[in-house]
Design an enzyme around this catalytic site. Structure first.
Site, PDB file in Angstrom:
ATOM      1  N   GLU A  85       6.692 -21.734   8.173  1.00  0.00           N
ATOM      2  CA  GLU A  85       6.994 -20.897   9.340  1.00  0.00           C
ATOM      3  C   GLU A  85       8.037 -21.522  10.252  1.00  0.00           C
ATOM      4  O   GLU A  85       8.638 -20.835  11.076  1.00  0.00           O
ATOM      5  CB  GLU A  85       5.725 -20.592  10.129  1.00  0.00           C
ATOM      6  CG  GLU A  85       5.184 -21.749  10.942  1.00  0.00           C
ATOM      7  CD  GLU A  85       4.090 -21.285  11.900  1.00  0.00           C
ATOM      8  OE1 GLU A  85       4.133 -21.717  13.050  1.00  0.00           O
ATOM      9  OE2 GLU A  85       3.217 -20.503  11.496  1.00  0.00           O
ATOM     10  N   GLU A 119       0.810  -1.212   0.000  1.00  0.00           N
ATOM     11  CA  GLU A 119       0.000   0.000   0.000  1.00  0.00           C
ATOM     12  C   GLU A 119       0.846   1.266   0.000  1.00  0.00           C
ATOM     13  O   GLU A 119       0.340   2.361  -0.279  1.00  0.00           O
ATOM     14  CB  GLU A 119      -0.918   0.020   1.234  1.00  0.00           C
ATOM     15  CG  GLU A 119      -1.999  -1.041   1.238  1.00  0.00           C
ATOM     16  CD  GLU A 119      -3.097  -0.759   0.230  1.00  0.00           C
ATOM     17  OE1 GLU A 119      -3.141   0.363  -0.310  1.00  0.00           O
ATOM     18  OE2 GLU A 119      -3.906  -1.663  -0.027  1.00  0.00           O
TER      19      GLU A 119
END
Length: 625
Positions: free
Chosen positions: A426, A395
């Site tokens: 992960e 963004e």
């Protein structure tokens, strides 16, 4: 390598350590001073850690050979427990588990078999261990709420009885009243002073004498009967409709049991082991799953996954993985009630985030410094945390006209993990280093590791690698005292507590992380000159919606018409910041010369893109173009 069991029992008066072999046979023992997390967190850690070292030295063992279980007063507070757990460095042990001394007492009470254990000390707490090895706690909320059945409550009842005598029978005091007044004072001023200052321990200190007087003093006997009735109520509430045996523990146990009803006394039995032995029993359960062919007694036909069981025990100690104190039947709620419940939980998140602002401010200032020398902001996370980092990063270019490389988000498993969970990513520590190396991460950059749990291996490895390069690191976690926070130079914790939907950290924890990332990137961009007043002046009008927004921003910043704004934006090659500065060159003229455009561009370069500074410079030194 043989596995040994080490149990620690930490309390307000002393701390015991017991080391046993895998069969529970004693190998070594030691003791030290008090270890109570609530009373003295630092002191408790300073007691427990050297005690462990002493026992291991006696037996000439390493932590890797040990399954450690610590039962300690105050561990019911997740923040305090996590602090101790981090200090212990659990990764160095074959297994490591921190819990309350009440839990270890529960497991010791009946040698790990189902039982109801009632602990009567300064306070009171009851716990039940059922046939499925599930635990349930009743009471233990603290003296301010009541803690009926504890020594403090007994002492308070005795003071209340004595004061009643003074009010109603001032000429004839019982032995109990005489004793109480000898402690709290003989006149009203002294009494009120004592009552204002007295704490739970001071009230509990009255209990032994109350018990002694019960044999000859009716008033003291009445207090003891009230105490026994409270304990009996606690026993019945905890035992519920089961037939479990009851063990009454603690300093008040021996004096209490004879005053219980015959029925309740028939349920009672002596403790088979103490709290430190209870810790050994829990450690043995952890160690037993590592033996080939050995299965947990509660699941005799299941496949045993040692690492999963160990991880489950670790996760159960994290606030975000715990169940909320208020058990909610979400499945039984209608849609509106369910949504209100979720909304009410979300309202607590901003308060948790607000506590992190001082550390966030330090991070923002360091990011601004990094930007000024060509450094970048890199987010690193897995799962929801990683996706939030990527979302914030992508963004930034359309909002602040920065290059995509200036703010980047790395997620365990790469691009595809944004849209579908990538199993095992992960836990891959090497992957984090590879991902950072691939983007040329250097000491000029800033790494923000994001992990709601605070224990994600991918994030921890990335933070350690970044620190080894000399880069600034920040860790974001929603659990206090976690490894992610410990590995980072700046620790940012938004302790949102248990989720409404237990363990679903995309809820409150996810919201907290999104708020934190919003604040970090926005504040860094504002401080880097990407904003004028409260306007997104570095926005680049690359599509119809953004062009319309750009026109409004120019109008709001200058007071010009939308038509004039459109002209300025065109002359500025769709740069809102340059268009606003050109307005100050144009004054009342509509036409803008190429020389003025060039001069405005140079001025922005001189002020490092800070529009406010450029306008101030122009006012002080009007352009002669």
């Amino acid at each position: 390598m043989p596995v040994y069991l080490l149990g620690i029992d930490g309390g307000g008066s002393k701390t015991l350590a017991l080391l046993c072999d895998a069969q529970g046979v004693e190998v070594a023992q030691a003791s030290s001073g008090p270890a109570h997390l609530t009373n003295d967190l630092t002191g408790a850690c300073d007691t427990v850690l050297p005690l462990i070292t002493t026992v291991l030295h006696q037996a000439q063992l390493t932590p890797a050979q040990i399954v450690l279980v610590v039962g300690i007063a105050g561990a019911g507070d997740d923040r305090l427990k996590q602090h101790l757990l981090t200090a212990l460095k659990p990764e160095q042990y074959a297994g490591c588990y921190v819990t309350t001394d009440a839990k270890t007492s529960l497991h010791g009470a009946n040698n790990g078999a189902p039982v109801v254990a009632i602990a009567l000390g300064t306070g009171s707490v009851a716990m039940r261990l059922d046939q499925r090895q599930q635990e349930q706690q009743v009471g233990g909320w603290g003296f301010s709420i009541g803690d009926e059945g504890g020594g403090a409550a007994m002492g308070k009842a005795a003071v209340r009885a004595a004061l009643w005598e003074q009010d109603c029978h001032p000429d004839s005091y019982s032995s109990l009243a005489q004793y109480i007044f000898s402690v709290i004072g003989q006149n009203k001023t002294d009494m009120l002073t004592w009552l204002r200052q007295a704490n739970a321990n001071q009230y509990a200190a009255l209990a032994p004498r109350v018990i002694e007087l019960a044999g000859s003093c009716k008033a003291a006997l009445g207090v003891l009967h009230k105490h026994a009735a409270d304990v009996e109520l606690l026993i019945k509430a905890t035992r519920a409709d089961t037939t479990l045996p009851v063990v009454v523990l603690g300093g008040l146990a021996a004096a209490t049991v004879p005053y219980l009803s015959e029925q309740v006394q028939s349920w009672c039995q002596s403790a088979k082991a103490d709290s430190v032995r209870g810790a050994i029993l829990i450690a043995r359960q952890l160690a037993d799953v590592a033996k080939p062919g050995t299965l947990p007694p509660s699941a005799p036909h299941c496949h045993t996954d040692v690492s999963a069981i160990a991880l489950a025990r670790q996760l159960s100690q994290l606030p975000t993985e715990s169940r909320a104190a208020l058990r909610l039947d979400l499945a039984g709620l209608d849609s509106e009630s369910l949504l209100k419940t979720l909304n009410q939980a979300d309202q607590t998140v901003p308060y948790a985030v607000a506590l992190a602002i001082p550390t966030l401010a330090k991070l923002v200032d360091r990011i601004v410094e990094a930007f000024a020398v060509g450094g970048r902001l890199i987010y690193l996370g897995a799962g929801t945390s990683g996706r939030l980092g990527v979302l914030d990063a992508v963004e930034c270019p359309p909002t602040f006209s920065v290059q995509p490389e200036q703010v980047m988000g790395l997620i365990a498993g790469g691009h595809s993990a944004m849209f579908r969970a990538k199993e095992g990513a992960e836990d891959d520590e090497a992957l984090a280093v590879a991902d950072l190396t691939a983007i040329g991460f250097s000491s000029r950059d800033v790494l923000v590791g994001i992990a709601a749990s605070g224990r994600t291996p991918y994030v921890i490895a990335g933070l350690r690698y970044a620190r080894s390069l000399g880069a600034l690191t920040a860790g974001i976690s929603c659990n206090p005292a976690t490894e992610v926070l410990a590995c980072a130079e700046l620790a940012i914790c938004a302790a949102v507590g248990p989720e409404v939907l237990s363990g679903s950290t995309r809820l409150k924890a996810g919201t907290a992380q999104k708020l934190l990332l919003n604040m970090i990137s926005t504040a860094a961009m504002v401080r880097s000159g990407k904003v004028y007043q409260d306007l997104m002046v570095d926005l680049h009008a690359s599509n119809a919606k953004l062009k319309a927004r750009a026109l409004n921003i120019i109008g709001q910043a200058t007071g010009c018409s939308l038509e004039e704004a459109a002209y300025l934006l065109h002359q500025a090659a769709q740069s809102v910041k340059l268009a606003i500065l050109l307005y100050h060159y144009a004054h009342d003229r509509l036409a803008i010369s190429s020389a003025e455009v060039q001069a405005a561009q140079q001025l922005l370069q001189q002020t490092h893109g800070h529009l406010q500074r450029a306008i101030q410079t122009l006012v002080v030194q009007p352009c002669a173009v």
